[in-house]
Write a protein that holds these residues in place. Structure first.
Motif, PDB file in Angstrom:
ATOM      1  N   PRO A 162       0.790  -1.239   0.000  1.00 39.07           N
ATOM      2  CA  PRO A 162       0.000   0.000   0.000  1.00 39.07           C
ATOM      3  C   PRO A 162       0.822   1.289   0.000  1.00 39.07           C
ATOM      4  O   PRO A 162       0.291   2.346  -0.307  1.00 39.07           O
ATOM      5  CB  PRO A 162      -0.829  -0.111   1.279  1.00 39.07           C
ATOM      6  CG  PRO A 162      -0.929  -1.569   1.545  1.00 39.07           C
ATOM      7  CD  PRO A 162       0.369  -2.152   1.086  1.00 39.07           C
ATOM      8  N   ASP A 163       2.110   1.231   0.334  1.00 41.21           N
ATOM      9  CA  ASP A 163       2.871   2.490   0.313  1.00 41.21           C
ATOM     10  C   ASP A 163       3.071   3.004  -1.127  1.00 41.21           C
ATOM     11  O   ASP A 163       3.426   4.163  -1.316  1.00 41.21           O
ATOM     12  CB  ASP A 163       4.200   2.373   1.072  1.00 41.21           C
ATOM     13  CG  ASP A 163       5.197   1.426   0.414  1.00 41.21           C
ATOM     14  OD1 ASP A 163       4.925   0.934  -0.699  1.00 41.21           O
ATOM     15  OD2 ASP A 163       6.255   1.180   1.024  1.00 41.21           O
ATOM     16  N   ARG A 164       2.812   2.188  -2.130  1.00 40.35           N
ATOM     17  CA  ARG A 164       2.841   2.562  -3.558  1.00 40.35           C
ATOM     18  C   ARG A 164       4.119   3.291  -3.950  1.00 40.35           C
ATOM     19  O   ARG A 164       4.146   4.031  -4.942  1.00 40.35           O
ATOM     20  CB  ARG A 164       1.637   3.454  -3.915  1.00 40.35           C
ATOM     21  CG  ARG A 164       0.301   2.817  -3.682  1.00 40.35           C
ATOM     22  CD  ARG A 164      -0.817   3.767  -4.083  1.00 40.35           C
ATOM     23  NE  ARG A 164      -0.918   3.869  -5.525  1.00 40.35           N
ATOM     24  CZ  ARG A 164      -1.839   3.259  -6.256  1.00 40.35           C
ATOM     25  NH1 ARG A 164      -2.749   2.507  -5.686  1.00 40.35           N
ATOM     26  NH2 ARG A 164      -1.843   3.401  -7.558  1.00 40.35           N
ATOM     27  N   MET A 217      14.070 -14.985  -6.540  1.00 39.08           N
ATOM     28  CA  MET A 217      14.924 -16.008  -7.138  1.00 39.08           C
ATOM     29  C   MET A 217      14.453 -17.426  -6.830  1.00 39.08           C
ATOM     30  O   MET A 217      15.147 -18.385  -7.122  1.00 39.08           O
ATOM     31  CB  MET A 217      16.377 -15.852  -6.639  1.00 39.08           C
ATOM     32  CG  MET A 217      17.081 -14.625  -7.138  1.00 39.08           C
ATOM     33  SD  MET A 217      17.180 -14.532  -8.937  1.00 39.08           S
ATOM     34  CE  MET A 217      18.225 -15.920  -9.305  1.00 39.08           C
ATOM     35  N   THR A 218      13.277 -17.557  -6.215  1.00 38.00           N
ATOM     36  CA  THR A 218      12.856 -18.895  -5.801  1.00 38.00           C
ATOM     37  C   THR A 218      11.506 -19.286  -6.396  1.00 38.00           C
ATOM     38  O   THR A 218      10.714 -18.434  -6.794  1.00 38.00           O
ATOM     39  CB  THR A 218      12.720 -19.005  -4.255  1.00 38.00           C
ATOM     40  OG1 THR A 218      11.454 -18.474  -3.854  1.00 38.00           O
ATOM     41  CG2 THR A 218      13.836 -18.271  -3.541  1.00 38.00           C
ATOM     42  N   SER A 219      11.270 -20.589  -6.403  1.00 36.54           N
ATOM     43  CA  SER A 219       9.953 -21.087  -6.815  1.00 36.54           C
ATOM     44  C   SER A 219       9.132 -21.430  -5.571  1.00 36.54           C
ATOM     45  O   SER A 219       8.227 -22.240  -5.624  1.00 36.54           O
ATOM     46  CB  SER A 219      10.115 -22.310  -7.722  1.00 36.54           C
ATOM     47  OG  SER A 219      10.857 -23.294  -7.041  1.00 36.54           O
ATOM     48  N   PRO A 233      12.777  -6.405  -7.276  1.00 39.58           N
ATOM     49  CA  PRO A 233      12.927  -6.414  -5.814  1.00 39.58           C
ATOM     50  C   PRO A 233      13.549  -5.136  -5.283  1.00 39.58           C
ATOM     51  O   PRO A 233      14.495  -4.611  -5.876  1.00 39.58           O
ATOM     52  CB  PRO A 233      13.844  -7.609  -5.540  1.00 39.58           C
ATOM     53  CG  PRO A 233      14.431  -7.998  -6.842  1.00 39.58           C
ATOM     54  CD  PRO A 233      13.694  -7.335  -7.949  1.00 39.58           C
ATOM     55  N   THR A 234      13.026  -4.681  -4.145  1.00 33.76           N
ATOM     56  CA  THR A 234      13.557  -3.451  -3.543  1.00 33.76           C
ATOM     57  C   THR A 234      14.015  -3.680  -2.101  1.00 33.76           C
ATOM     58  O   THR A 234      14.295  -2.733  -1.381  1.00 33.76           O
ATOM     59  CB  THR A 234      12.503  -2.331  -3.590  1.00 33.76           C
ATOM     60  OG1 THR A 234      11.375  -2.738  -2.806  1.00 33.76           O
ATOM     61  CG2 THR A 234      12.056  -2.040  -5.013  1.00 33.76           C
ATOM     62  N   THR A 235      13.999  -4.942  -1.648  1.00 34.00           N
ATOM     63  CA  THR A 235      14.603  -5.307  -0.357  1.00 34.00           C
ATOM     64  C   THR A 235      15.561  -6.464  -0.640  1.00 34.00           C
ATOM     65  O   THR A 235      15.755  -6.841  -1.794  1.00 34.00           O
ATOM     66  CB  THR A 235      13.552  -5.769   0.690  1.00 34.00           C
ATOM     67  OG1 THR A 235      13.031  -7.041   0.290  1.00 34.00           O
ATOM     68  CG2 THR A 235      12.419  -4.778   0.850  1.00 34.00           C
ATOM     69  N   TYR A 236      16.076  -7.071   0.438  1.00 39.53           N
ATOM     70  CA  TYR A 236      17.060  -8.154   0.268  1.00 39.53           C
ATOM     71  C   TYR A 236      16.468  -9.529   0.590  1.00 39.53           C
ATOM     72  O   TYR A 236      17.217 -10.479   0.826  1.00 39.53           O
ATOM     73  CB  TYR A 236      18.273  -7.888   1.184  1.00 39.53           C
ATOM     74  CG  TYR A 236      18.872  -6.513   1.031  1.00 39.53           C
ATOM     75  CD1 TYR A 236      19.058  -5.946  -0.231  1.00 39.53           C
ATOM     76  CD2 TYR A 236      19.282  -5.768   2.143  1.00 39.53           C
ATOM     77  CE1 TYR A 236      19.612  -4.673  -0.369  1.00 39.53           C
ATOM     78  CE2 TYR A 236      19.846  -4.500   2.003  1.00 39.53           C
ATOM     79  CZ  TYR A 236      19.998  -3.962   0.749  1.00 39.53           C
ATOM     80  OH  TYR A 236      20.556  -2.706   0.616  1.00 39.53           O
ATOM     81  N   GLY A 281       9.476  -8.888  -0.402  1.00 38.76           N
ATOM     82  CA  GLY A 281       8.891 -10.224  -0.496  1.00 38.76           C
ATOM     83  C   GLY A 281       7.371 -10.218  -0.477  1.00 38.76           C
ATOM     84  O   GLY A 281       6.754 -11.155  -0.992  1.00 38.76           O
ATOM     85  N   SER A 282       6.758  -9.186   0.097  1.00 39.41           N
ATOM     86  CA  SER A 282       5.293  -9.162   0.165  1.00 39.41           C
ATOM     87  C   SER A 282       4.672  -8.974  -1.218  1.00 39.41           C
ATOM     88  O   SER A 282       3.741  -9.694  -1.593  1.00 39.41           O
ATOM     89  CB  SER A 282       4.825  -8.046   1.104  1.00 39.41           C
ATOM     90  OG  SER A 282       5.304  -8.292   2.401  1.00 39.41           O
ATOM     91  N   ALA A 283       5.182  -8.007  -1.982  1.00 36.91           N
ATOM     92  CA  ALA A 283       4.649  -7.758  -3.330  1.00 36.91           C
ATOM     93  C   ALA A 283       4.944  -8.956  -4.244  1.00 36.91           C
ATOM     94  O   ALA A 283       4.073  -9.422  -4.989  1.00 36.91           O
ATOM     95  CB  ALA A 283       5.250  -6.477  -3.909  1.00 36.91           C
TER      96      ALA A 283
END
Ligand code: NAD
Length: 350
Positions: free
Chosen positions: A41-43, A123-125, A115-118, A94-96
């Motif tokens: 939601p922070d868009r 990279m995973t299924s 991705p914008t965090t670490y 990871g949420s988005a």
């Protein structure tokens, strides 16, 4: 040399400051003509992403939340269907990305992850969906993002208090990959380099938001960490974090930060080669202690008490984390896990 199996996950990775400018080309390349842009939601990045995609945007779903509540997944899926979207562009942590995966699990559309965090989910299924307080997780090739676009410029806005724990989350993927049941020499190299890059970058990342080189190194480390998580199985650390996050509502990255040094200490004697490799990458004499000192240095949480864990919940957490058997270098038993949790609760030096 130990025998091994190595399976290569296929996706396209684009890395570099400013690489967001390639998003529209990458979307077309992935066969996307009508994209649903997914964010929290922070868009924060929605305008930038929709500007880049231009006429390829079908709509925006900006209601993604931690651990993918099933109602949100249904909401987003019906938006995909009503807009006739043919792909998702997930921008954020990871949420988005987790929400886009939940959609792909149902209808198999391509995902481009920005991705914008670490956290490493891109990279995973591995997918996860929460319903009634229980998170169901699994692996499915349909949810693996087709393309991952890492633009370190998008991480400049990550404040130190978010970047630090997020980096510890990435380090956890690398450390557990080193002693995974299905460890292999390729992923060991990847994980070792991930630890090196992330542990060297994090102190600089939390010191300044303008250090583009440090933020690039950290995101590079996060990529390698995500690759490690996607390629091999995890063990006690991830099991404990999953239990503590799921049953006690503790924040995801912060739990990783607290537990990692203690999970590594738990396995210290049972996985000496993994500890040697991790210590080398950290440039520390002892891996568990080095991880603890790093968390302290970057101001990331080091005690469960400080992140809201009730002391009265430690017994239940130990029971939940030991009731189903799973692989770990050192056999997992209630008494050992209870001591680990006690130490983590008080933030004791491992
Ligand atoms: P998150 O995606 O919830 O992001 C944390 C917060 O940071 C949010 O409020 C977000 O809006 C904000 N944020 C994101 N990027 C930012 C930036 N560049 N600048 C400023 N603020 C920013 O949290 P997370 O730790 O990235 O991901 C956690 C979730 O991912 C959990 O649900 C976890 O289970 C899942 N996960 C899944 C996998 C997998 O392989 N499936 C791997 C790792 C994590």
């Amino acid at each position: 040399m130990q025998p091994f199996v190595y399976e290569q996950l296929t996706h396209r990775v684009i890395f570099g400051a400013g690489s967001l400018a390639r998003l529209a080309d990458e979307a077309r390349r992935a066969g996307i003509q009508r994209a649903l842009v997914v964010s929290t939601p922070d868009r924060r990045f929605v305008d930038q992403v929709t500007r880049q995609l231009g006429s390829l945007v079908a709509g925006v779903y900006a209601n993604a939340a931690m651990h993918v509540p099933i109602e949100r997944a249904h909401e987003a899926l019906s938006q995909v269907q009503s807009l006739k979207a043919d792909g998702c562009v997930a921008v954020g942590g990871g949420s988005a990305i987790g929400l886009a995966k939940a959609i792909a699990l149902d209808i198999g559309l391509p995902i481009i992850a920005v991705p914008t965090t670490y956290a490493g989910s891109e990279m995973t299924s591995i997918y996860g969906v929460s319903e009634g307080g229980v998170k169901r997780t699994g692996r499915d090739h349909r949810v693996l993002p087709r393309t991952v676009l890492y633009d370190p410029a998008l991480t400049a806005s990550l404040p130190g208090r978010v970047a630090g724990p997020s980096g510890m989350n990435a380090l956890a993927h690398c450390v557990e990959a080193l002693y995974a049941q299905d460890a292999n020499p390729v992923i060991t190299l990847v994980a070792q380099e991930g630890i090196r890059a992330m542990s060297h970058a994090l102190p600089l990342v939390v010191r300044s938001q303008d250090d583009v080189e440090a933020r690039s190194q950290a995101l590079y480390g996060a990529w390698l960490a995500g690759m490690s998580l996607g390629a091999v199985g995890m063990a006690i650390h991830h099991k404990l974090c999953h239990t503590l996050g799921g049953s006690f509502g503790l924040p995801h990255a912060e739990v990783h930060s607290v537990i990692l040094p203690h999970a590594a200490a738990f396995n210290r004697d049972a996985a000496p080669e993994a500890m040697r490799v991790a210590a080398l990458a950290l440039e520390e004499p002892d891996a568990p202690r080095g991880l603890f000192e790093l968390a302290l240095r970057i101001g990331a949480p080091t005690s469960l008490k400080a992140i809201g864990m009730p002391e009265s919940g430690l017994d239940r957490a130990a029971t939940l984390a030991t009731q189903n058997p799973y692989y770990n270098p050192r056999p997992v038993d209630y008494a050992g896990v209870r001591v680990l949790l006690e130490n983590a609760y008080h933030g004791r030096r491992p």
